[in-house]
Design a protein around this motif. Structure first.
Motif, PDB file in Angstrom:
ATOM      1  N   UNK A   1       0.830  -1.206   0.000  1.00 54.06           N
ATOM      2  CA  UNK A   1       0.000   0.000   0.000  1.00 54.06           C
ATOM      3  C   UNK A   1       0.866   1.258   0.000  1.00 54.06           C
ATOM      4  N   UNK A   2       1.826   1.415   0.917  1.00 54.56           N
ATOM      5  CA  UNK A   2       2.710   2.601   0.813  1.00 54.56           C
ATOM      6  C   UNK A   2       3.591   2.564  -0.425  1.00 54.56           C
ATOM      7  N   UNK A   3       3.963   1.368  -0.900  1.00 51.82           N
ATOM      8  CA  UNK A   3       4.750   1.285  -2.124  1.00 51.82           C
ATOM      9  C   UNK A   3       3.945   1.779  -3.318  1.00 51.82           C
ATOM     10  N   UNK A   4       2.651   1.491  -3.322  1.00 51.24           N
ATOM     11  CA  UNK A   4       1.767   2.001  -4.371  1.00 51.24           C
ATOM     12  C   UNK A   4       1.764   3.524  -4.371  1.00 51.24           C
ATOM     13  N   UNK A   5       1.756   4.090  -3.169  1.00 53.31           N
ATOM     14  CA  UNK A   5       1.775   5.547  -3.057  1.00 53.31           C
ATOM     15  C   UNK A   5       3.059   6.127  -3.640  1.00 53.31           C
ATOM     16  N   UNK A   6       4.193   5.431  -3.424  1.00 56.89           N
ATOM     17  CA  UNK A   6       5.474   5.903  -3.949  1.00 56.89           C
ATOM     18  C   UNK A   6       5.472   5.883  -5.474  1.00 56.89           C
TER      19      UNK A   6
ATOM     20  N   UNK B   1       4.344   5.772 -12.213  1.00 57.95           N
ATOM     21  CA  UNK B   1       4.694   4.448 -12.742  1.00 57.95           C
ATOM     22  C   UNK B   1       3.609   3.406 -12.515  1.00 57.95           C
ATOM     23  N   UNK B   2       2.412   3.823 -12.115  1.00 61.62           N
ATOM     24  CA  UNK B   2       1.306   2.876 -11.997  1.00 61.62           C
ATOM     25  C   UNK B   2       0.886   2.428 -13.391  1.00 61.62           C
TER      26      UNK B   2
ATOM     27  N   UNK C   1      10.293  -4.985  -9.983  1.00 69.42           N
ATOM     28  CA  UNK C   1      11.109  -4.656  -8.806  1.00 69.42           C
ATOM     29  C   UNK C   1      10.644  -5.427  -7.576  1.00 69.42           C
ATOM     30  N   UNK C   2       9.335  -5.562  -7.401  1.00 72.19           N
ATOM     31  CA  UNK C   2       8.803  -6.319  -6.262  1.00 72.19           C
ATOM     32  C   UNK C   2       9.248  -7.773  -6.337  1.00 72.19           C
ATOM     33  N   UNK C   3       9.143  -8.369  -7.519  1.00 70.22           N
ATOM     34  CA  UNK C   3       9.530  -9.773  -7.672  1.00 70.22           C
ATOM     35  C   UNK C   3      11.032  -9.968  -7.491  1.00 70.22           C
ATOM     36  N   UNK C   4      11.828  -9.026  -7.970  1.00 68.98           N
ATOM     37  CA  UNK C   4      13.283  -9.125  -7.786  1.00 68.98           C
ATOM     38  C   UNK C   4      13.631  -9.063  -6.304  1.00 68.98           C
ATOM     39  N   UNK C   5      13.005  -8.141  -5.580  1.00 65.80           N
ATOM     40  CA  UNK C   5      13.293  -8.016  -4.145  1.00 65.80           C
ATOM     41  C   UNK C   5      12.894  -9.269  -3.385  1.00 65.80           C
TER      42      UNK C   5
ATOM     43  N   UNK D   1      -2.354  -5.004  -7.957  1.00 63.55           N
ATOM     44  CA  UNK D   1      -2.318  -3.623  -7.477  1.00 63.55           C
ATOM     45  C   UNK D   1      -1.810  -2.647  -8.543  1.00 63.55           C
ATOM     46  N   UNK D   2      -0.766  -3.023  -9.262  1.00 63.06           N
ATOM     47  CA  UNK D   2      -0.051  -2.055 -10.095  1.00 63.06           C
ATOM     48  C   UNK D   2      -0.473  -2.047 -11.556  1.00 63.06           C
TER      49      UNK D   2
END
Length: 642
Positions: free
Chosen positions: A487-492, A498-499, A507-511, A579-580
């Protein structure tokens, strides 16, 4: 010079793992850029968060205990059985079946079309929209089914380290199956059991996908109607946060809920850390129990918090206070309803009690339970076999049906057809979706080994203690994420424009893949003989050249394993694209399949189209797995490299 190569990986981990935490705190404590605690005041004036927290704690505890108990029995069978291939293959079904396919299929089996499903053939009628208990238990079953393979394989590996001579001596002395399990295996497997308990508990505490796809929060509970929302039987923390996030234009309230969830996850991780040093921190564990009771338990918690505080000086009281705490919790839940009467801190007290008790000797089981234990094992094994065959059969059945139905009264559909596959390919644009998914997975799979090889090589050079600390931090990043960090990552990413792009998803999957990759590659690199590096130095090969010219080619199998694990993780992902990604033309397979059947309350699900698209997805994944199967499970040094 080597530190330059690890900057990209660290940057991604900080951006995806830690920056959302600071963003969540910032958004939660400001309104229109002005510092304010109104968001937290809003939360504390309502019981919604506390209700969802209670559901999450019960959900996590039951899931964890069931997974460990069943996994322990299955692992023991695999460890001693000569013919275990059938059970092993059965466990590979939930291991390899994507959640976004497996959960809807189980929903079709249990619920079908408003309670009309294949279970009606054996006289069982379950409606997940109207029955809270059935909704909770059905989601619990599916969640345990998906978590069993990893739990079994970890415990099986731990059992294999127990010396056979100990088992032989126990049998010679007349030891029964219960003696072997609870007096030999259980004490010697404590580290693995504690690790799996913590990993599973944290994972289940922030579970979203299984609950969302299976019950979407579940039917409302009688005491779940509040002034601001409705709490269902499976409204876990992340489900609740998702509802707040999608229902509000401002992220402040959702971020405040995310902060509280993060604190809860951090609290559990502190318990895990202290459990490994329980002989030095028993008092501190009790103080944490007192803190949880006084903050989460209301007036009852204040009373029991005082009693737990007293147990610091009177150690023998702790056990009896826990018993009284559990009894009071059950009675209040019975008379006031679960949401109002249940004390969430009781779960924390019970976990601490189990941690403290584990040092006081092994468990004893009377011989009268011997037959029950053997019968239970057989029932569990039979259930694993049935649960592996049934979803696959249902999936193939609905994919070949000319009607969108989940009710199966014949072995083959009455309106048998292959048109569903033609329609999926020709009209639904599944090829485009496959290419989208392939792009995301390939970029993720290729990036992870490139980012982590030098990272692991740097850790190899560090002192063991410092290297282990870095690995622990990486694991924390891996387990702390969930809806509350997305949720805060979506805000960033929204502020960056970049939505509806693949960049945040990748990036999420790499992390997510970096911790496993670093740990795996580092483990291999530590097995490389130091004499090899000494010889390279004698030949004038520098440190950087040795890493890229010698270690990199030698690491090919483990790098390929890193690639395929990251690739499959991205292919099977659901939450990040949900989400994205906003455009249908950019959907990956998880979101595309979700559009066919939706959540539990969605109208007009297209089960036959869903089945055909799922079969195509599994076939593509099968081709990928077959292509790389030669590298999976292979010991890197077993090959003869030239």
């Amino acid at each position: 010079m080597q530190l330059i190569f690890i900057v990209p990986a660290i940057t991604i981990l900080v951006f995806i793992g830690f920056l959302p935490i600071f963003t969540a705190f910032s958004d939660a404590m400001t309104i229109n850029g002005i510092p304010s605690f109104l968001n937290f005041q809003y939360i504390f004036q309502d019981q919604d968060f506390m209700y969802s927290l209670k559901i999450s704690l019960v959900w996590a505890l039951l899931n964890t205990l069931l997974s460990l108990s069943l996994g322990f029995l299955i692992a023991h069978h695999l460890n001693r059985a000569r013919r275990w291939r059938l059970i092993y293959l059965a466990l590979l079904v939930p291991w390899g079946l994507p959640v976004y396919i497996g959960v809807p299929i189980w929903r079709a089996i249990v619920h079908g079309g408003g309670g009309t499903s294949i279970l009606n053939l054996i006289g069982i009628d379950i409606n997940l929209l109207t029955d809270p208990i059935a909704s909770f238990l059905a989601a619990l079953f599916v969640s345990v089914w998906f978590s069993l393979p990893l739990t079994v394989f970890v415990l099986w590996d731990s059992m294999a380290t127990v010396q056979n001579s100990l088992i032989d001596v126990a049998k010679i002395d007349g030891g029964s199956l219960s003696t072997v399990l609870f007096s030999i295996y259980l004490p010697m497997m404590k580290p693995a059991l504690i690790t799996m308990f913590t990993i599973n508990f944290i994972k289940f505490l922030k579970e979203f996908t299984v609950v969302f796809l299976m019950t979407d929060g579940g039917p409302p509970l009688l005491s779940g109607f509040t002034k601001r929302s409705i709490i269902g039987a499976t409204t876990t923390l992340d489900i609740f946060i998702y509802g707040i996030f999608t229902g509000r234009s401002s992220t402040g309230i959702a971020s405040a809920y995310s902060v509280l969830t993060l604190l809860m996850v951090a609290f559990v991780m502190i318990l895990w850390f202290l459990s490994s040093r329980v002989e030095l921190n028993a008092h501190l564990l009790i103080i944490l129990v007192v803190a949880s009771q006084t903050t989460l338990g209301g007036y009852v918690g204040l009373f029991f918090g005082g009693l737990y505080l007293l147990s610091i000086w009177k150690k023998g009281l702790f056990k009896y206070i826990v018993i009284g705490d559990i009894a009071a919790c059950l009675l209040l839940s019975l008379f006031n309803g679960f949401l109002r009467g249940f004390n969430a801190a009781t779960i924390i007290s019970l976990i601490v009690f189990l941690i403290l008790r584990r040092e006081k000797g092994s468990t004893t089981v009377v011989k009268r339970g011997e037959r029950v234990l053997k019968l239970l094992t057989r029932i569990v094994l039979a259930g694993v076999l049935i649960a592996s065959v049934l979803p696959l059969f249902v999936l193939f059945w609905i994919s070949l049906s000319g009607l969108s139905t989940t009710y199966m009264d014949t072995f083959l559909p009455r309106y048998f057809t292959l048109d569903n596959f033609v329609r999926v390919v020709g009209e639904e644009g599944i090829i485009t979706t496959l290419l989208n998914t392939l792009f995301v997975s390939l970029v993720t799979g290729l990036a992870v080994p490139l980012l982590t090889f030098q990272f692991a090589l740097t850790l190899r050079k560090l002192r063991n203690s410092l290297s282990d600390i870095v690995v622990v931090i990486l694991n924390i990043v891996g387990v702390i994420g969930g809806m509350h960090t997305l949720v805060p990552l979506y805000s960033i990413f929204r502020s960056l424009g970049m939505i509806d792009s693949y960049f945040p998803v990748i990036l999420v999957y790499i992390s997510h893949a970096i911790p496993f990759s670093v740990f795996t590659i580092r483990t291999y690199l530590e097995s490389v003989p130091e004499s090899l590096e000494d010889q390279a130095r004698i030949d004038g090969v520098g440190t950087v050249s040795f890493g890229f010219r010698i270690l990199l080619p030698l690491s090919r199998p483990v790098l390929t394993t890193s690639f395929i694990v990251a690739f499959i993780g991205a292919w099977n992902g659901f939450l990040a694209p949900l989400l994205f990604l906003l455009s249908d033309s950019k959907y990956t397979m998880g979101v595309k399949l979700y559009t066919y059947v939706g959540s539990l309350g969605s109208g007009n699900p297209q089960w036959n189209i869903f089945g055909a698209a799922s079969i195509i997805n599994l076939l593509v994944m099968g081709v990928v797995f077959y292509t790389f199967k030669g590298y999976l499970g292979k010991t890197p040094l077993s090959e003869n490299y030239e």
